[in-house]
Scaffold this active site. Structure first.
Site, PDB file in Angstrom:
ATOM      1  N   LYS A  88       0.919  -0.996  -0.428  1.00  0.00           N
ATOM      2  CA  LYS A  88       0.011   0.002   0.102  1.00  0.00           C
ATOM      3  C   LYS A  88       0.613   1.338  -0.393  1.00  0.00           C
ATOM      4  O   LYS A  88       0.377   2.660   1.129  1.00  0.00           O
ATOM      5  CB  LYS A  88      -1.298   0.116   0.936  1.00  0.00           C
ATOM      6  CG  LYS A  88      -1.881  -1.242   1.591  1.00  0.00           C
ATOM      7  CD  LYS A  88      -2.246  -1.633  -0.297  1.00  0.00           C
ATOM      8  CE  LYS A  88      -3.162  -0.866  -1.042  1.00  0.00           C
ATOM      9  NZ  LYS A  88      -3.369  -1.983  -2.306  1.00  0.00           N
ATOM     10  N   CYS A  89       2.154   1.513  -0.822  1.00  0.00           N
ATOM     11  CA  CYS A  89       3.432   2.514  -0.489  1.00  0.00           C
ATOM     12  C   CYS A  89       3.157   2.835  -2.102  1.00  0.00           C
ATOM     13  O   CYS A  89       3.865   3.935  -1.915  1.00  0.00           O
ATOM     14  CB  CYS A  89       4.122   1.978   0.149  1.00  0.00           C
ATOM     15  SG  CYS A  89       3.845   1.683   2.049  1.00  0.00           S
ATOM     16  N   GLY A  90       2.417   2.411  -2.591  1.00  0.00           N
ATOM     17  CA  GLY A  90       3.205   3.121  -4.057  1.00  0.00           C
ATOM     18  C   GLY A  90       3.136   1.249  -5.086  1.00  0.00           C
ATOM     19  O   GLY A  90       3.785   2.002  -6.116  1.00  0.00           O
ATOM     20  N   THR A  92       1.727  -0.268  -7.624  1.00  0.00           N
ATOM     21  CA  THR A  92       0.742  -0.217  -8.412  1.00  0.00           C
ATOM     22  C   THR A  92       2.293   0.617  -9.424  1.00  0.00           C
ATOM     23  O   THR A  92       2.348   0.239 -10.859  1.00  0.00           O
ATOM     24  CB  THR A  92      -0.317  -0.273  -8.213  1.00  0.00           C
ATOM     25  OG1 THR A  92      -0.599  -0.900  -7.296  1.00  0.00           O
ATOM     26  CG2 THR A  92      -1.226  -0.672  -9.585  1.00  0.00           C
ATOM     27  N   HIS A 152       7.095  -7.795  -1.775  1.00  0.00           N
ATOM     28  CA  HIS A 152       6.722  -7.057  -0.305  1.00  0.00           C
ATOM     29  C   HIS A 152       7.931  -7.347   0.527  1.00  0.00           C
ATOM     30  O   HIS A 152       7.749  -7.037   1.703  1.00  0.00           O
ATOM     31  CB  HIS A 152       5.438  -7.154  -0.229  1.00  0.00           C
ATOM     32  CG  HIS A 152       4.618  -6.942  -0.958  1.00  0.00           C
ATOM     33  ND1 HIS A 152       5.073  -5.163  -1.303  1.00  0.00           N
ATOM     34  CD2 HIS A 152       3.395  -6.602  -1.265  1.00  0.00           C
ATOM     35  CE1 HIS A 152       3.529  -5.120  -1.806  1.00  0.00           C
ATOM     36  NE2 HIS A 152       2.231  -5.702  -2.085  1.00  0.00           N
ATOM     37  N   LYS A 305      -7.387   6.637  -3.885  1.00  0.00           N
ATOM     38  CA  LYS A 305      -7.194   8.189  -3.748  1.00  0.00           C
ATOM     39  C   LYS A 305      -5.828   8.470  -4.466  1.00  0.00           C
ATOM     40  O   LYS A 305      -6.416   9.974  -5.101  1.00  0.00           O
ATOM     41  CB  LYS A 305      -7.672   8.190  -2.518  1.00  0.00           C
ATOM     42  CG  LYS A 305      -8.451  10.127  -2.798  1.00  0.00           C
ATOM     43  CD  LYS A 305      -8.680   9.547  -0.708  1.00  0.00           C
ATOM     44  CE  LYS A 305      -9.808  11.326  -0.277  1.00  0.00           C
ATOM     45  NZ  LYS A 305      -9.754  11.224   0.511  1.00  0.00           N
TER      46      LYS A 305
HETATM   47  P1  A3P Z   1      -4.452   5.078  -1.472  1.00  0.00           P
HETATM   48  O1  A3P Z   1      -5.144   4.072  -0.877  1.00  0.00           O
HETATM   49  O2  A3P Z   1      -4.183   6.008  -0.619  1.00  0.00           O
HETATM   50  O3  A3P Z   1      -5.622   5.794  -2.686  1.00  0.00           O
HETATM   51  P2  A3P Z   1       0.216  -0.790  -3.725  1.00  0.00           P
HETATM   52  O4  A3P Z   1      -0.048  -0.449  -5.259  1.00  0.00           O
HETATM   53  O5  A3P Z   1       1.125  -0.517  -3.009  1.00  0.00           O
HETATM   54  O6  A3P Z   1      -0.842  -1.186  -2.555  1.00  0.00           O
HETATM   55  O7  A3P Z   1      -0.377   1.196  -3.072  1.00  0.00           O
HETATM   56  C1  A3P Z   1      -2.232   1.588  -3.161  1.00  0.00           C
HETATM   57  C2  A3P Z   1      -1.695   2.859  -2.959  1.00  0.00           C
HETATM   58  O8  A3P Z   1      -1.230   2.942  -4.084  1.00  0.00           O
HETATM   59  C3  A3P Z   1      -3.348   2.883  -3.043  1.00  0.00           C
HETATM   60  O9  A3P Z   1      -3.154   4.665  -2.259  1.00  0.00           O
HETATM   61  C4  A3P Z   1      -3.564   3.725  -4.502  1.00  0.00           C
HETATM   62  O10 A3P Z   1      -4.229   4.834  -4.737  1.00  0.00           O
HETATM   63  C5  A3P Z   1      -2.041   4.630  -5.668  1.00  0.00           C
HETATM   64  N1  A3P Z   1      -1.877   4.092  -6.616  1.00  0.00           N
HETATM   65  C6  A3P Z   1      -2.575   3.541  -7.327  1.00  0.00           C
HETATM   66  N2  A3P Z   1      -2.307   5.301  -8.221  1.00  0.00           N
HETATM   67  C7  A3P Z   1      -0.828   5.414  -8.332  1.00  0.00           C
HETATM   68  C8  A3P Z   1      -0.543   5.791  -9.223  1.00  0.00           C
HETATM   69  N3  A3P Z   1      -0.622   5.489 -10.367  1.00  0.00           N
HETATM   70  N4  A3P Z   1      -0.555   7.494  -8.646  1.00  0.00           N
HETATM   71  C9  A3P Z   1      -0.910   7.169  -7.093  1.00  0.00           C
HETATM   72  N5  A3P Z   1      -0.911   6.759  -7.150  1.00  0.00           N
HETATM   73  C10 A3P Z   1      -2.006   5.784  -6.583  1.00  0.00           C
END
Ligand code: A3P
Length: 339
Positions: A88-90, A92, A152, A305
């Site tokens: 959940k730190c970016g 994707t 991870h 978000k």
């Molecule tokens: P939020 O839940 O705060 O919106 P991961 O990919 O490690 O699971 O992290 C998911 C987080 O990255 C989510 O944060 C998601 O919305 C955000 N995220 C996914 N794609 C993104 C993008 N293209 N640009 C910025 N943030 C993104």
């Protein structure tokens, strides 16, 4: 196990993992092989996840066998790039940016045919340990070099040939307060009645998936300080502030700096645009279906978000101060801060 084709001679990567995965490799789960090892490990429950303490980190129990096999058998190629993150730190976003930057020769980012317009970033870059957990590691042999893969796992759990310098590693971290919020929303997709307070507590006491979070982050931070040439440390908030500058850093680190001609043609801006939150979230391929093999989650759950500071909408000031203080204390003297 069926024999898998090696990378096609002459073909260069990275190519989308899904395009290479032709279904010829059958699964062979090492779960049973390591059943005794897993059941002997300390256990905790975090929401729907059963966690096991493995080499100092609370791994979901079903990750342990794949991690052991990954540690024992992974053979990095010198031009591999492992993308690492705490969940959940970016992840994707980093996958999308790294793929778009590294594959820009074969797949121009502005092209309507770009793989990221038809595939979710998780279908372009495989989770290495998931591949090992399914006994499908020959799939990785099928990928032409340079390969992009992600994990991870903390740095200290990576296979020795990787930490000894066998390939490059890119890590992305994020303010833990926003990570908790993102994690809660994500887990709620599988467990709708999950309380935010419980998720917050599990992060604060360290018994959270792949936690303690601070140990995870510090494992990569220390490696990036010691080995600047092969471990790149990125922050989600910096990436939001100036995505283009971080795409340039990423490309240079991966050995593919942008040429003056590419700069002039707007290649960086095209990659930033292709991988932007609104663009990715709006793609049909990211609205339906699932991603992830360990635990298939709806693809839209990976695009919620995409901002910094959403913690303020979920935490009391006292909760925020408590987590900030835990993290500040753990990071003391390391040179790493989140402010
Ligand atoms: P939020 O839940 O705060 O919106 P991961 O990919 O490690 O699971 O992290 C998911 C987080 O990255 C989510 O944060 C998601 O919305 C955000 N995220 C996914 N794609 C993104 C993008 N293209 N640009 C910025 N943030 C993104």
């Amino acid at each position: 196990m069926a024999a898998a084709a090696a990378a096609t001679p002459g073909q260069s990567g990275p190519v989308p993992f899904k395009d290479i995965d032709d279904g010829s490799v059958s699964k062979h789960t090492p779960k049973e092989e390591f059943g005794d090892l897993v059941s002997a490990l300390p256990r905790r429950q975090q929401s729907i996840l059963q966690l096991r303490l493995y080499q100092g980190f609370w791994l979901p129990a079903h990750w342990v066998p794949g991690t052991v096999v990954f540690q024992r058998r992974f053979a990095p190629r010198p031009d591999d790039v492992v993308l690492a993150s705490y969940p959940k730190c970016g992840t994707t976003w980093l996958k999308a940016l790294a793929f778009a930057a590294a594959a820009r020769g074969a797949y121009p980012p502005a092209s309507a045919e770009h793989p990221l317009r038809r595939l979710n970033p998780h279908d372009c870059i495989p989770f290495i340990d998931e591949i090992f957990a399914a006994g499908e590691e020959t799939k990785l042999d099928m990928l032409p070099s340079p390969r992009l893969m992600n994990t991870h796992l903390p740095y200290t759990l990576l296979p020795e040939p990787v930490t000894a310098g066998g390939c490059k590693v890119v890590y992305i971290c994020r303010d833990p307060k926003d990570m908790v919020v993102s994690l809660w929303h994500f887990l709620r997709r599988a467990q709708p009645d999950l309380s935010f307070a419980d998720t917050f507590e599990s992060v604060c006491d360290g018994t959270v998936m792949v936690g303690p979070v601070w140990d995870h982050v510090l494992s990569y931070w220390r490696a990036s300080v010691t080995h600047q040439d092969r471990v790149l440390f990125l922050k989600y908030e910096d990436m939001l502030r100036d995505t283009g500058a971080n795409v340039r850093r990423l490309a240079k680190f991966m050995g593919q700096p942008f040429s003056a001609a590419e700069e002039g043609a707007g290649a960086v801006a095209s990659i930033v645009e292709l991988c932007s939150f609104d663009k990715m979230k709006g793609l049909e391929v990211n609205k339906a279906g699932t991603a992830g093999a360990y635990c298939a989650m709806p693809r839209d759950a990976f695009f919620r978000k995409g901002v910094a500071g959403d913690w303020a909408n979920h935490m009391t000031p006292a909760m925020a101060t408590r987590l900030d203080e835990i993290v500040r204390e753990k990071f003391r003297g390391t040179g790493l801060t989140f402010t």
